[in-house]
Design an enzyme around this catalytic site. Structure first.
Site, PDB file in Angstrom:
ATOM      1  N   ASP A 278       0.870  -1.197   0.000  1.00  0.00           N
ATOM      2  CA  ASP A 278       0.000   0.000   0.000  1.00  0.00           C
ATOM      3  C   ASP A 278       0.899   1.237   0.000  1.00  0.00           C
ATOM      4  O   ASP A 278       0.970   1.974   0.994  1.00  0.00           O
ATOM      5  CB  ASP A 278      -0.907  -0.034   1.245  1.00  0.00           C
ATOM      6  CG  ASP A 278      -1.915   1.113   1.271  1.00  0.00           C
ATOM      7  OD1 ASP A 278      -2.026   1.835   0.257  1.00  0.00           O
ATOM      8  OD2 ASP A 278      -2.585   1.282   2.310  1.00  0.00           O
ATOM      9  N   CYS A 303      -3.220   4.559  -4.360  1.00  0.00           N
ATOM     10  CA  CYS A 303      -3.945   5.839  -4.384  1.00  0.00           C
ATOM     11  C   CYS A 303      -3.555   6.607  -5.647  1.00  0.00           C
ATOM     12  O   CYS A 303      -3.862   7.788  -5.774  1.00  0.00           O
ATOM     13  CB  CYS A 303      -3.677   6.648  -3.116  1.00  0.00           C
ATOM     14  SG  CYS A 303      -1.936   6.951  -2.834  1.00  0.00           S
ATOM     15  N   GLU A 336      -8.747   5.700  -5.691  1.00  0.00           N
ATOM     16  CA  GLU A 336      -8.171   4.669  -4.824  1.00  0.00           C
ATOM     17  C   GLU A 336      -8.594   3.317  -5.384  1.00  0.00           C
ATOM     18  O   GLU A 336      -9.782   3.122  -5.680  1.00  0.00           O
ATOM     19  CB  GLU A 336      -8.746   4.862  -3.408  1.00  0.00           C
ATOM     20  CG  GLU A 336      -8.234   3.923  -2.363  1.00  0.00           C
ATOM     21  CD  GLU A 336      -6.942   4.417  -1.711  1.00  0.00           C
ATOM     22  OE1 GLU A 336      -6.635   5.612  -1.796  1.00  0.00           O
ATOM     23  OE2 GLU A 336      -6.247   3.559  -1.132  1.00  0.00           O
TER      24      GLU A 336
HETATM   25  C1  LIG Z   1      -0.779   4.953   1.785  1.00  0.00           C
HETATM   26  S1  LIG Z   1      -0.132   4.778   3.407  1.00  0.00           S
HETATM   27  C2  LIG Z   1      -0.814   3.235   3.862  1.00  0.00           C
HETATM   28  C3  LIG Z   1      -0.867   2.939   5.335  1.00  0.00           C
HETATM   29  C4  LIG Z   1      -1.732   1.757   5.771  1.00  0.00           C
HETATM   30  N1  LIG Z   1      -1.685   0.648   4.858  1.00  0.00           N
HETATM   31  C5  LIG Z   1      -3.163   2.183   6.037  1.00  0.00           C
HETATM   32  O1  LIG Z   1      -4.076   1.711   5.352  1.00  0.00           O
HETATM   33  O2  LIG Z   1      -3.376   2.993   6.958  1.00  0.00           O
HETATM   34  C6  LIG Z   1       1.543   4.476   3.064  1.00  0.00           C
HETATM   35  C7  LIG Z   1       2.406   4.183   4.278  1.00  0.00           C
HETATM   36  O3  LIG Z   1       3.723   3.899   3.809  1.00  0.00           O
HETATM   37  C8  LIG Z   1       4.676   4.445   4.695  1.00  0.00           C
HETATM   38  N2  LIG Z   1       5.898   4.604   3.871  1.00  0.00           N
HETATM   39  C9  LIG Z   1       6.219   5.607   3.032  1.00  0.00           C
HETATM   40  N3  LIG Z   1       7.369   5.344   2.386  1.00  0.00           N
HETATM   41  C10 LIG Z   1       7.791   4.132   2.825  1.00  0.00           C
HETATM   42  C11 LIG Z   1       8.911   3.297   2.533  1.00  0.00           C
HETATM   43  N4  LIG Z   1       9.829   3.667   1.641  1.00  0.00           N
HETATM   44  N5  LIG Z   1       9.005   2.111   3.167  1.00  0.00           N
HETATM   45  C12 LIG Z   1       8.066   1.712   4.055  1.00  0.00           C
HETATM   46  N6  LIG Z   1       6.987   2.465   4.387  1.00  0.00           N
HETATM   47  C13 LIG Z   1       6.852   3.653   3.781  1.00  0.00           C
HETATM   48  C14 LIG Z   1       4.042   5.700   5.214  1.00  0.00           C
HETATM   49  O4  LIG Z   1       4.575   6.044   6.483  1.00  0.00           O
HETATM   50  C15 LIG Z   1       2.554   5.314   5.277  1.00  0.00           C
HETATM   51  O5  LIG Z   1       2.214   4.824   6.542  1.00  0.00           O
END
Ligand SMILES: C[S@@+](CC[C@H](N)C(=O)[O-])C[C@H]1O[C@@H](n2cnc3c(N)ncnc32)[C@H](O)[C@@H]1O
Length: 345
Positions: A278, A303, A336
């Site tokens: 995600d 998204c 989304e």
């Molecule tokens: C679209 S959100 C999805 C969060 C979760 N799946 C939800 O439904 O609440 C993307 C998430 O990826 C994390 N993120 C961003 N870049 C990342 C990376 N390079 N590696 C791991 N996590 C990352 C962000 O902190 C965020 O929590």
């Protein structure tokens, strides 16, 4: 774009693939559980405002925000306008609500220590969980932790988080996304799940009940802090949450690098039948696409269909079985969707 327009757009974008398509509508009003507004100072008064490009315009109401936020907006504005110290140098407000809770964040261009007493009175008078921020400083009044309860197929899942965690903006659609995933995965052969970008465990917790074990990773320390609390809240014991970027996790699983945070975890013990991704709008990096190819089933929550489409160019060994559109942001251009992919035989 309305739901029909979004559906047509997605079908056109993915026209080179054959897949089952389904779409889920949202309430068209009162659907947003978070709202960020700018503040417009005019004479001695402040107004809520939004930006259109670089132009700020005054906002009197916001019909897309849920009722709790809509009810609170005028009360907050009135209270701020009646207090010079609180309105001076205020440049933004953020409302965050859950089914059970609510918080307000005030953003200042001045030292918030100087108005600590006023902020406390303001929080007390509106009985509000309040966070104030200015450069390098944060003050919390009452509490900043919000309780949330999602109901998925008549089962309740409990969460806590703060406005420093990522959270989905439309609770109804969030529940529909989780329900759809559980339904689609129900009859599949499943072992362990590897989840990247897990946030505070929004999808992880409900999915943990249908997989043997789960390894879930995430970059943000705050999200992982709350993911661990959420595991406990729901009495879940089969999830291993790890604070690692997806790129670092790719290195760890290939044994290219050792991580102290993985000292108690033997990744070789897991049999991941599915990977769930995600990512943020930019989609997956090359390393993460390569990592995903280790697994037979890929669930990709996106998204940004453009980046999903680009990533699929590098996943030609997989068939796109299902594509579901969730109207998380009604009447906007934001789309989304969830793609379910299976390795071709
Ligand atoms: C679209 S959100 C999805 C969060 C979760 N799946 C939800 O439904 O609440 C993307 C998430 O990826 C994390 N993120 C961003 N870049 C990342 C990376 N390079 N590696 C791991 N996590 C990352 C962000 O902190 C965020 O929590």
């Amino acid at each position: 774009m309305n739901l029909d327009e979004k559906s047509s757009y997605l079908k056109e974008l993915f026209k080179d693939f054959t897949f089952d398509f389904v779409s889920f509508a949202s309430n068209t009003k009162s659907y947003r559980n978070k709202l960020e507004l700018a503040i417009f100072h005019q004479d001695d008064e402040i107004h809520y405002a939004m930006f259109e490009g670089k132009k700020k315009y005054i906002v009197k109401e916001c019909k897309i925000a849920n009722e709790k936020i809509q009810d609170l907006m005028p009360l907050v504005l009135k209270a701020l306008n009646s207090n010079k110290a609180l309105k001076e140098r205020l440049f933004g407000v953020e409302f965050l609500s859950t089914k059970l809770d609510m918080s307000l964040t005030l953003l200042y261009h001045k030292d918030i220590e100087q108005i600590k007493t006023e902020l406390n009175k303001f929080s007390e008078s509106l009985n509000l969980k309040l966070i104030a921020r200015s450069r390098g400083k944060k003050l919390v009044f009452k509490d900043e932790i919000l309780k949330q309860e999602l109901e998925i197929y008549n089962k309740k899942y409990h969460y806590v988080y703060t406005n420093e965690c990522f959270c989905q903006a439309n609770t109804y659609i969030n529940e529909k996304m989780i329900e759809w995933l559980l339904k689609e995965l129900k009859d599949e052969k499943k072992r362990d799940l590897l989840e990247l970008y897990c946030g505070y465990g929004n999808f992880t917790l409900p999915l943990s009940f249908i997989f043997e074990r789960v390894v879930a990773t995430e970059l943000s320390k705050k999200n992982i802090e709350f993911a661990l609390k959420n595991c406990e809240l729901n009495g879940v014991k089969n999830i291993k949450f790890l604070r690692l970027s997806s790129e670092d996790f790719s290195k760890a699983i290939k044994k290219e690098r050792e991580f102290f945070r993985l000292r108690d975890v033997n990744l070789d013990e897991f049999y991941f039948s599915h990977i769930l991704l995600d990512p943020p709008r930019a989609g997956l990096s090359k390393e993460v696409v390569t990592l995903a190819k280790n697994y037979e089933n890929i669930i990709y929550i996106s998204c940004n269909p453009q980046s999903l489409r680009q990533n699929l160019e590098h996943l030609k060994e997989y068939e796109l079985k299902k594509l579901a559109l969730f109207d998380q942001f009604v009447d906007t251009k934001h789309i989304e969707c969830i793609a379910i992919l299976k390795r071709k035989v």
